[in-house]
Motif scaffolding. Structure first.
Motif, PDB file in Angstrom:
ATOM      1  N   ASN A 105      80.985  23.596  79.816  1.00 12.14           N
ATOM      2  CA  ASN A 105      80.955  25.035  80.104  1.00 12.14           C
ATOM      3  C   ASN A 105      82.223  25.758  79.664  1.00 12.14           C
ATOM      4  O   ASN A 105      82.188  26.966  79.440  1.00 12.14           O
ATOM      5  CB  ASN A 105      80.721  25.278  81.592  1.00 12.14           C
ATOM      6  N   SER A 106      83.313  25.024  79.532  1.00 12.02           N
ATOM      7  CA  SER A 106      84.538  25.688  79.085  1.00 12.02           C
ATOM      8  C   SER A 106      84.440  26.094  77.618  1.00 12.02           C
ATOM      9  O   SER A 106      85.216  26.917  77.148  1.00 12.02           O
ATOM     10  CB  SER A 106      85.746  24.792  79.318  1.00 12.02           C
ATOM     11  N   PHE A 107      83.468  25.519  76.891  1.00 13.29           N
ATOM     12  CA  PHE A 107      83.278  25.880  75.483  1.00 13.29           C
ATOM     13  C   PHE A 107      82.038  26.744  75.280  1.00 13.29           C
ATOM     14  O   PHE A 107      81.622  26.994  74.147  1.00 13.29           O
ATOM     15  CB  PHE A 107      83.140  24.617  74.621  1.00 13.29           C
ATOM     16  N   ASN A 108      81.428  27.182  76.383  1.00 14.92           N
ATOM     17  CA  ASN A 108      80.155  27.896  76.287  1.00 14.92           C
ATOM     18  C   ASN A 108      80.391  29.377  75.996  1.00 14.92           C
ATOM     19  O   ASN A 108      81.144  30.046  76.701  1.00 14.92           O
ATOM     20  CB  ASN A 108      79.403  27.714  77.610  1.00 14.92           C
ATOM     21  N   ALA A 109      79.722  29.891  74.952  1.00 14.75           N
ATOM     22  CA  ALA A 109      79.933  31.285  74.544  1.00 14.75           C
ATOM     23  C   ALA A 109      79.225  32.289  75.463  1.00 14.75           C
ATOM     24  O   ALA A 109      79.452  33.492  75.363  1.00 14.75           O
ATOM     25  CB  ALA A 109      79.468  31.486  73.111  1.00 14.75           C
ATOM     26  N   ASN A 110      78.354  31.816  76.340  1.00 12.49           N
ATOM     27  CA  ASN A 110      77.607  32.703  77.254  1.00 12.49           C
ATOM     28  C   ASN A 110      78.562  33.565  78.084  1.00 12.49           C
ATOM     29  O   ASN A 110      79.479  33.055  78.721  1.00 12.49           O
ATOM     30  CB  ASN A 110      76.761  31.805  78.179  1.00 12.49           C
ATOM     31  N   SER A 128      84.536  31.679  86.796  1.00  9.53           N
ATOM     32  CA  SER A 128      84.665  32.045  85.391  1.00  9.53           C
ATOM     33  C   SER A 128      84.944  30.805  84.550  1.00  9.53           C
ATOM     34  O   SER A 128      85.698  29.930  84.965  1.00  9.53           O
ATOM     35  CB  SER A 128      85.809  33.043  85.235  1.00  9.53           C
ATOM     36  N   PRO A 129      84.337  30.731  83.352  1.00 12.88           N
ATOM     37  CA  PRO A 129      84.610  29.579  82.486  1.00 12.88           C
ATOM     38  C   PRO A 129      86.087  29.452  82.134  1.00 12.88           C
ATOM     39  O   PRO A 129      86.517  28.379  81.708  1.00 12.88           O
ATOM     40  CB  PRO A 129      83.784  29.871  81.243  1.00 12.88           C
ATOM     41  N   ALA A 130      86.874  30.529  82.319  1.00 14.49           N
ATOM     42  CA  ALA A 130      88.313  30.403  82.085  1.00 14.49           C
ATOM     43  C   ALA A 130      88.894  29.359  83.030  1.00 14.49           C
ATOM     44  O   ALA A 130      89.799  28.610  82.667  1.00 14.49           O
ATOM     45  CB  ALA A 130      89.005  31.741  82.296  1.00 14.49           C
ATOM     46  N   ILE A 131      88.359  29.298  84.254  1.00 19.57           N
ATOM     47  CA  ILE A 131      88.810  28.280  85.206  1.00 19.57           C
ATOM     48  C   ILE A 131      88.395  26.891  84.727  1.00 19.57           C
ATOM     49  O   ILE A 131      89.156  25.937  84.824  1.00 19.57           O
ATOM     50  CB  ILE A 131      88.262  28.598  86.615  1.00 19.57           C
ATOM     51  N   ASN A 132      87.170  26.793  84.160  1.00 18.53           N
ATOM     52  CA  ASN A 132      86.757  25.518  83.574  1.00 18.53           C
ATOM     53  C   ASN A 132      87.718  25.101  82.473  1.00 18.53           C
ATOM     54  O   ASN A 132      88.068  23.923  82.346  1.00 18.53           O
ATOM     55  CB  ASN A 132      85.346  25.627  82.985  1.00 18.53           C
ATOM     56  N   TYR A 182      76.997  32.090  83.938  1.00 21.81           N
ATOM     57  CA  TYR A 182      77.544  31.313  82.813  1.00 21.81           C
ATOM     58  C   TYR A 182      76.954  29.903  82.722  1.00 21.81           C
ATOM     59  O   TYR A 182      77.687  28.934  82.550  1.00 21.81           O
ATOM     60  CB  TYR A 182      79.061  31.182  82.927  1.00 21.81           C
ATOM     61  N   ILE A 183      75.659  29.776  82.869  1.00 25.63           N
ATOM     62  CA  ILE A 183      75.093  28.426  82.865  1.00 25.63           C
ATOM     63  C   ILE A 183      74.430  28.080  81.533  1.00 25.63           C
ATOM     64  O   ILE A 183      74.632  27.011  80.979  1.00 25.63           O
ATOM     65  CB  ILE A 183      74.103  28.247  84.037  1.00 25.63           C
ATOM     66  N   ARG A 184      73.632  29.023  81.006  1.00 27.93           N
ATOM     67  CA  ARG A 184      72.860  28.710  79.789  1.00 27.93           C
ATOM     68  C   ARG A 184      73.776  28.552  78.587  1.00 27.93           C
ATOM     69  O   ARG A 184      74.685  29.362  78.375  1.00 27.93           O
ATOM     70  CB  ARG A 184      71.842  29.832  79.512  1.00 27.93           C
ATOM     71  N   TRP A 185      73.542  27.530  77.799  1.00 30.44           N
ATOM     72  CA  TRP A 185      74.358  27.275  76.611  1.00 30.44           C
ATOM     73  C   TRP A 185      73.933  28.220  75.496  1.00 30.44           C
ATOM     74  O   TRP A 185      72.785  28.240  75.095  1.00 30.44           O
ATOM     75  CB  TRP A 185      74.185  25.825  76.173  1.00 30.44           C
ATOM     76  N   THR A 186      74.881  29.040  75.003  1.00 36.55           N
ATOM     77  CA  THR A 186      74.516  29.965  73.933  1.00 36.55           C
ATOM     78  C   THR A 186      75.361  29.757  72.680  1.00 36.55           C
ATOM     79  O   THR A 186      75.228  30.503  71.722  1.00 36.55           O
ATOM     80  CB  THR A 186      74.669  31.434  74.383  1.00 36.55           C
ATOM     81  N   GLY A 187      76.224  28.783  72.674  1.00 39.97           N
ATOM     82  CA  GLY A 187      77.013  28.524  71.477  1.00 39.97           C
ATOM     83  C   GLY A 187      78.436  28.152  71.809  1.00 39.97           C
ATOM     84  O   GLY A 187      78.874  28.314  72.945  1.00 39.97           O
ATOM     85  N   PHE A 188      79.146  27.682  70.769  1.00 36.46           N
ATOM     86  CA  PHE A 188      80.504  27.171  70.983  1.00 36.46           C
ATOM     87  C   PHE A 188      81.541  28.282  70.858  1.00 36.46           C
ATOM     88  O   PHE A 188      81.448  29.139  69.996  1.00 36.46           O
ATOM     89  CB  PHE A 188      80.787  26.078  69.952  1.00 36.46           C
ATOM     90  N   THR A 189      82.543  28.263  71.742  1.00 34.09           N
ATOM     91  CA  THR A 189      83.639  29.224  71.621  1.00 34.09           C
ATOM     92  C   THR A 189      84.910  28.644  72.228  1.00 34.09           C
ATOM     93  O   THR A 189      84.842  27.745  73.073  1.00 34.09           O
ATOM     94  CB  THR A 189      83.302  30.544  72.337  1.00 34.09           C
ATOM     95  N   LEU A 190      86.048  29.181  71.778  1.00 34.14           N
ATOM     96  CA  LEU A 190      87.320  28.804  72.403  1.00 34.14           C
ATOM     97  C   LEU A 190      87.887  29.974  73.194  1.00 34.14           C
ATOM     98  O   LEU A 190      89.000  29.901  73.703  1.00 34.14           O
ATOM     99  CB  LEU A 190      88.324  28.355  71.339  1.00 34.14           C
TER     100      LEU A 190
END
Lengths: 314, 307
Positions: free
Chosen positions: A78-83, A278-282, A88-96
């Motif tokens: 989830n820390s790489f999830n673009a959603n 928030s995925p920022a915490i992930n 913020y659960i569904r995988w929608t693509g890779f992001t940093l």
């Protein structure tokens, strides 16, 4: 008379050592060659059963590790999830992006800093107090030793929440401001016993006579402690310190009651859970995890290699 | 020959003891005081005094502004006998017991398999149990929440496989809380079991086998009895914390599954009835004391609780 016993003593020492050595050497080689012959037939008979047993144990171990690591995999993925839509659960693509966000969030970085400061300071204090206590309690008899020993077990067995509210009540009563200071005091308190137990376990397997030799050769107590006792206790101290540090950075419950306005990273997580983490915490959790693994692997390999040098020199 | 060896070793140990006591007599009090007084003062002020203070508060009353007044009362304990609280005790005990049993059943074979291994793989697998601890426990519990939710991993898998048509409500149930407790406390069960199983002499298992015992019989008549204190210690290390882990029931139970820990938390952080929360804490202290006494009576040593 004294001379005679001394003589037998001296002649006996190498003899006993040699005979135990012989026994030890003897026991490994003959049984190693004798054992297989009567055992192999029965072993061969149960072989298919054994293969099933081995296969199912591997499967079982894998399932347990999957259970232990599944939530961590979710956090890392989830820390790489673009959603960008809660939760913020569904995988929608890779992001940093979340990693960038984690570093831009001042409050998140602040909480992480607080956690590190508290963990380092409390580990150092707990190691100092705990190591001294372990050595003193192992070596000396004094009145009230049983009481100190019993007190040390309280933070270990009591539910953390009881320790949390007890410290909160006390801090309120004597007007210690809730913040970094109270957090450090609380963390030192629950870390000390683990340092004491680790060092004590090390002391129990160590040979007093080396210390006596040092004193007989003219070293005083302090020199003996610094040059003999401390180096021998080092693995125990390191183990205790690692445990103390881990407990401190992960602590939720005691910190929750003693923090005042200061937020540690776990408390920041707790605050954000209500609104969806928030995925920022992930992302920050992933960084912490990778950092810890690197530190532990490095220190472990250091300890292991040192130990290997020791045993080979012996 | 054996006789002379005997006297020789006896004189040696005798002399060692003599030397050590000589060192001890030479100024015993000062080094003892220097080494032990920091911990004695610290734990006196920060464990003994606060614990006594909690017990004192639990017998105190509140004034109209929710301030603690030092006037003796048993009201807090009487309130704890309310029916509302009985349900919370029942729920807490049920969750704690179930989690402990599940933890034990999962961890025993696991610890057994690892303890019987050799070499580097053993150390590596043992370390792998501790690695999850390096990620914050709250966020791992939150990880379970995302997996158990309506759009979570498990419901997706179940619906994808066509086993169910609409999402199963895993979340905010007692089952979810038990899962979280088992997850959070699993390593605390593994560590004492592992220690006990590692100490177990492998030759005893072989003897049982050579004498014709089947594996199950060996398990129940040799392995389990010899590791009983490890089992007891693991159960204590899971059962007691479960009663206080309020965040697990918060995150996974969503308020549907309140436990003793949740009540204490809400009295101290929100409800502001500290005496009531303190009384409930005293009950937790008593439960802990009773279990630890039982453990000691069963021959368990405190060291293995410290793990």
């Amino acid at each position: 008379m004294a001379d005679v016993t001394d003589m037998t003593d001296m002649t006996d020492v190498p003899d006993v050592a040699a005979s135990t050595d012989r026994i030890r050497r003897g026991s490994t080689s003959p049984t190693g060659s004798v054992q297989p012959s009567p055992v192999t037939p029965t072993k061969r008979r149960v072989k298919p059963g054994k293969r099933i047993y081995r296969f199912s144990s591997v499967v079982y171990l894998c399932l347990i590790y999957l259970f232990l690591f599944l939530p961590i995999i979710v956090i890392v993925v989830n820390s790489f999830n673009a959603n960008r839509v809660k939760p913020y659960i569904r995988w929608t693509g890779f992001t940093l992006d979340w990693y960038a966000k984690a570093f831009q969030s001042a409050s998140l970085i602040q909480s992480f800093e607080n956690t590190l400061i508290i963990a380092v300071v409390s580990t150092v204090l707990a190691v100092l107090i705990g190591t001294l206590a372990a050595v003193g309690m192992y070596r000396y008899k004094f009145r009230g030793k049983g009481v100190v020993d019993a007190l040390l077990y309280i933070p270990v067995v009591i539910p953390e929440i009881v320790l949390g509210i007890a410290l909160l009540s006390m801090f309120t009563r004597v007007n210690i401001p809730r913040g970094m200071l109270s957090l450090i005091i609380a963390h030192v308190t629950f870390c000390i016993p683990f340092v004491v137990f680790n060092v004590r376990a090390r002391l129990a397997q160590y040979d007093d006579s080396i210390e006596e030799a040092s004193m007989d050769l003219g070293a005083n107590r302090v020199v003996t402690f610094m040059r003999i006792t401390l180096p021998m206790l080092l693995p125990g101290i390191a183990g205790g310190a690692l445990l103390a540090f881990t407990l401190s950075i992960d602590d939720v419950i005691v910190s929750y009651f003693t923090n005042g306005q200061v937020k540690t990273f776990p408390l920041k997580v707790m605050e954000s859970i209500k609104s969806g983490v928030s995925p920022a915490i992930n992302a920050l959790s992933t960084i912490i995890l990778v950092g810890t693994i690197v530190i532990v692997v490095l220190s472990q390999s250091g300890i292991l290699s040192r130990r290997r040098v020791h045993s080979s020199s012996r | 020959m054996p006789a002379t060896t005997d006297t020789g070793s006896r004189t040696r140990t005798g002399r060692t003891r003599g030397t050590r006591s000589r060192h001890n007599f030479r100024g015993n009090m000062l080094p003892a005081a220097l080494t032990v007084s920091p911990v004695a003062i610290w734990f006196g002020l920060l464990i003994l005094v606060p614990m006594i203070y909690v017990i004192v508060i639990s017998f105190c009353s509140l004034d109209s502004n929710y301030n603690i007044v030092f006037r003796f009362t048993l009201d807090n304990y009487k309130r704890l006998a309310d029916l509302d609280y009985l349900q919370i005790y029942g729920n807490s005990l049920l969750i704690a017991l179930t989690s402990t049993v599940i933890c034990l059943l999962l961890a025993y074979p696991f610890a057994y398999l690892i303890a019987r291994m050799r070499g580097r793989a053993k150390i590596a697998l043992y370390m792998l149990v501790i690695v999850p601890f390096w990620t914050n426990s709250l966020i791992r519990i939150y990880g379970w929440r995302t997996m158990l939710g309506a759009q979570g991993l498990f419901n997706k898998l179940l619906m994808g496989a066509g086993i169910v048509d609409k999402p199963v409500e895993f979340l905010f149930t007692r089952g979810a809380v038990i899962l979280g407790m088992v997850y959070a406390l699993f390593p605390f069960m593994v560590l004492p079991l592992y220690t006990a199983l590692e100490k177990l002499d492998g030759s005893l298992l072989e003897a049982a086998k050579d004498l014709g015992a089947r594996s199950l019989k060996t398990l129940f008549t040799v392995t389990i009895p010899l590791t009983a204190t490890g089992i007891f210690s693991g159960c204590i290390m899971v059962f007691i914390p479960t009663l206080g882990y309020f965040f697990v029931s918060d995150v996974l139970g969503g308020g549907n599954s309140s436990m003793i820990g949740n009540v204490i938390e809400s009295q101290f952080r929100r409800g502001n009835n500290w005496p009531l929360g303190a009384a409930l804490s005293v009950i937790l202290i008593l439960i802990t004391l009773v279990l630890v006494k039982l453990y000691q009576r069963a021959g368990g040593d405190m060291e293995s609780l410290g793990g």
